[in-house]
Design a protein around this motif. Sequence first.
Motif, PDB file in Angstrom:
ATOM      1  N   GLN A  34      66.113  41.792 -23.939  1.00 10.10           N
ATOM      2  CA  GLN A  34      67.084  41.848 -25.023  1.00 10.10           C
ATOM      3  C   GLN A  34      67.884  40.539 -25.008  1.00 10.10           C
ATOM      4  N   PRO A  35      67.836  39.769 -26.091  1.00  6.51           N
ATOM      5  CA  PRO A  35      68.634  38.544 -26.131  1.00  6.51           C
ATOM      6  C   PRO A  35      70.125  38.874 -26.062  1.00  6.51           C
ATOM      7  N   VAL A  36      70.876  38.032 -25.387  1.00  8.24           N
ATOM      8  CA  VAL A  36      72.311  38.219 -25.247  1.00  8.24           C
ATOM      9  C   VAL A  36      72.994  36.988 -25.824  1.00  8.24           C
ATOM     10  N   LYS A  37      73.929  37.209 -26.735  1.00  8.09           N
ATOM     11  CA  LYS A  37      74.660  36.102 -27.337  1.00  8.09           C
ATOM     12  C   LYS A  37      75.558  35.454 -26.284  1.00  8.09           C
ATOM     13  N   GLN A  38      75.597  34.120 -26.305  1.00  9.18           N
ATOM     14  CA  GLN A  38      76.419  33.378 -25.359  1.00  9.18           C
ATOM     15  C   GLN A  38      77.892  33.615 -25.666  1.00  9.18           C
ATOM     16  N   GLU A  39      78.653  33.893 -24.620  1.00  7.28           N
ATOM     17  CA  GLU A  39      80.085  34.123 -24.800  1.00  7.28           C
ATOM     18  C   GLU A  39      80.828  32.798 -24.834  1.00  7.28           C
ATOM     19  N   ASP A  98      82.957  29.553 -26.806  1.00  6.07           N
ATOM     20  CA  ASP A  98      82.557  28.512 -27.745  1.00  6.07           C
ATOM     21  C   ASP A  98      81.829  27.411 -26.989  1.00  6.07           C
TER      22      ASP A  98
END
Length: 131
Positions: free
Chosen positions: A10-15, A17
Motif C-alpha cells: 500500500q503506497p503511503v503519502k510522505q508526511e 512538506d
Amino acid sequence: MNAVESGDFQPVKQEGDATAAPKLNKELCRIDWSQSAQSVHNLIRGLSPYPGAFSVLHGKRLQILRSRPVEFASSNAAPGTVIRVEKQQVTVQTGNGQIALLRVKPQGKRAMSVEEYVRGYCIQTGDVFEN
C-alpha cells in the motif's frame, strides 16, 4: 519475493512538506579557497565528475575532479596559492589547511592526472587560483 515484486503493498503519502534541493549553478560549483581544506575537498567530491568543481588559473577554467586534504601542513600563504608542485600532486593553500589536487580537467581538454597536467602546463609554486 518482496512486496513490490508481488504487488502486495500500500503506497503511503510522505508526511510533511518535502523541499527540492536548489539547482546547481555555475557559482555554486566555483571553489572558494577561503573555506577549509575539508570543505573544499567535500565540494570537489560532491560535484565530480559532473557538473564539477572549478577554479580559474592563468585566466583559464580548471575543473578539479579529485583531491585530498593534506594533513599537518601549515603555511602563511593566501588561500588559493599553489604551495608545492610535485610529480603526483599540486598542493594549494585553503583558508584552513591545504589540499592536494590529484585529477583535473583543463578548459577545453580531457580529464587528466595532475602528473600529466604538470608536464603539459605551466604551473609553479606561488601561482594563485582566482576566487
